[in-house]
Scaffold this motif. Structure first.
Motif, PDB file in Angstrom:
ATOM      1  N   ASN A  77       0.375 -49.888 -15.254  1.00  0.00           N
ATOM      2  CA  ASN A  77       1.724 -49.928 -14.849  1.00  0.00           C
ATOM      3  C   ASN A  77       2.773 -49.552 -15.842  1.00  0.00           C
ATOM      4  N   ARG A  78       2.722 -50.897 -16.435  1.00  0.00           N
ATOM      5  CA  ARG A  78       3.788 -51.218 -17.604  1.00  0.00           C
ATOM      6  C   ARG A  78       3.922 -50.219 -18.577  1.00  0.00           C
ATOM      7  N   PHE A  79       1.996 -50.036 -19.242  1.00  0.00           N
ATOM      8  CA  PHE A  79       2.124 -49.270 -20.099  1.00  0.00           C
ATOM      9  C   PHE A  79       2.944 -47.816 -18.987  1.00  0.00           C
ATOM     10  N   ASN A  80       2.630 -47.256 -18.475  1.00  0.00           N
ATOM     11  CA  ASN A  80       3.242 -46.285 -17.753  1.00  0.00           C
ATOM     12  C   ASN A  80       4.839 -46.415 -17.109  1.00  0.00           C
ATOM     13  N   LYS A  81       5.564 -47.443 -17.960  1.00  0.00           N
ATOM     14  CA  LYS A  81       7.172 -47.287 -17.880  1.00  0.00           C
ATOM     15  C   LYS A  81       7.561 -46.797 -19.276  1.00  0.00           C
ATOM     16  N   ILE A  82       6.738 -47.801 -20.045  1.00  0.00           N
ATOM     17  CA  ILE A  82       7.758 -47.353 -21.451  1.00  0.00           C
ATOM     18  C   ILE A  82       6.791 -46.590 -22.044  1.00  0.00           C
TER      19      ILE A  82
END
Length: 165
Positions: A77-82
């Motif tokens: 999820n954090r990767f997708n936001k970045i």
């Protein structure tokens, strides 16, 4: 999944620069020990990983070593936001780093067996799938070391060929 989420500092041997993945957390349920690349070792040391207790999870709930592991989908999820903030296509996935890393290892001269062991694959066919995705069916050796046919002078043949066709 579990390999990263359940990895604790007790699994890391900084002196030997290795990580031991027990079959309890390993994807293929087989004990194995992998090398820590120099770049990752320097990051671990710079983050003071050696100052935390051995029972701590390497990636805890708050993104640093902690007593609770990070949530199952948190890294993705954090990767997708970045990725979205950088306006990259959603074809880039968190897991893609593993594929890219395998290809980069091959480019740097690592053998298929070394890559297979580092990725935790049990059979070479899995590793070849990663490599084909990154490279296709290319071979630097075939491109640059293919033997000349007897009697043919390649430079002369190239000079005589009409590339404008």
């Amino acid at each position: 999944g579990d390999e990263m989420l359940k990895l604790q500092l007790r699994h890391v041997n900084l002196a030997a620069r290795t990580i031991h993945l027990s079959k309890a957390i390993a994807k293929k349920r087989v004990d194995r020990t992998i090398d820590i690349p120099d770049q990752m070792f320097r990051i671990l040391i710079s983050q003071g990983i050696h100052n935390f207790g051995k029972d701590m999870f390497i990636i805890g709930k708050w993104g640093r070593p902690g007593k609770e592991p990070i949530g199952y989908n948190t890294l993705r999820n954090r990767f997708n936001k970045i990725r979205d903030r950088l306006q990259l296509t959603d074809m880039y996935k968190w897991y893609s780093f593993k594929h890219t890393g395998a290809g980069k290892l091959l480019e740097s001269g690592a053998t298929i067996a070394e890559i297979m062991n580092q990725l935790g694959h049990i059979d070479i066919a899995s590793t070849y799938r990663y490599i084909r995705r990154h490279f296709g069916e290319r071979s630097e050796h075939i491109r640059t070391k293919f033997p000349d046919p007897p009697g043919l002078k390649i430079e002369e043949a190239i000079n005589e060929f009409d590339f404008s066709i």
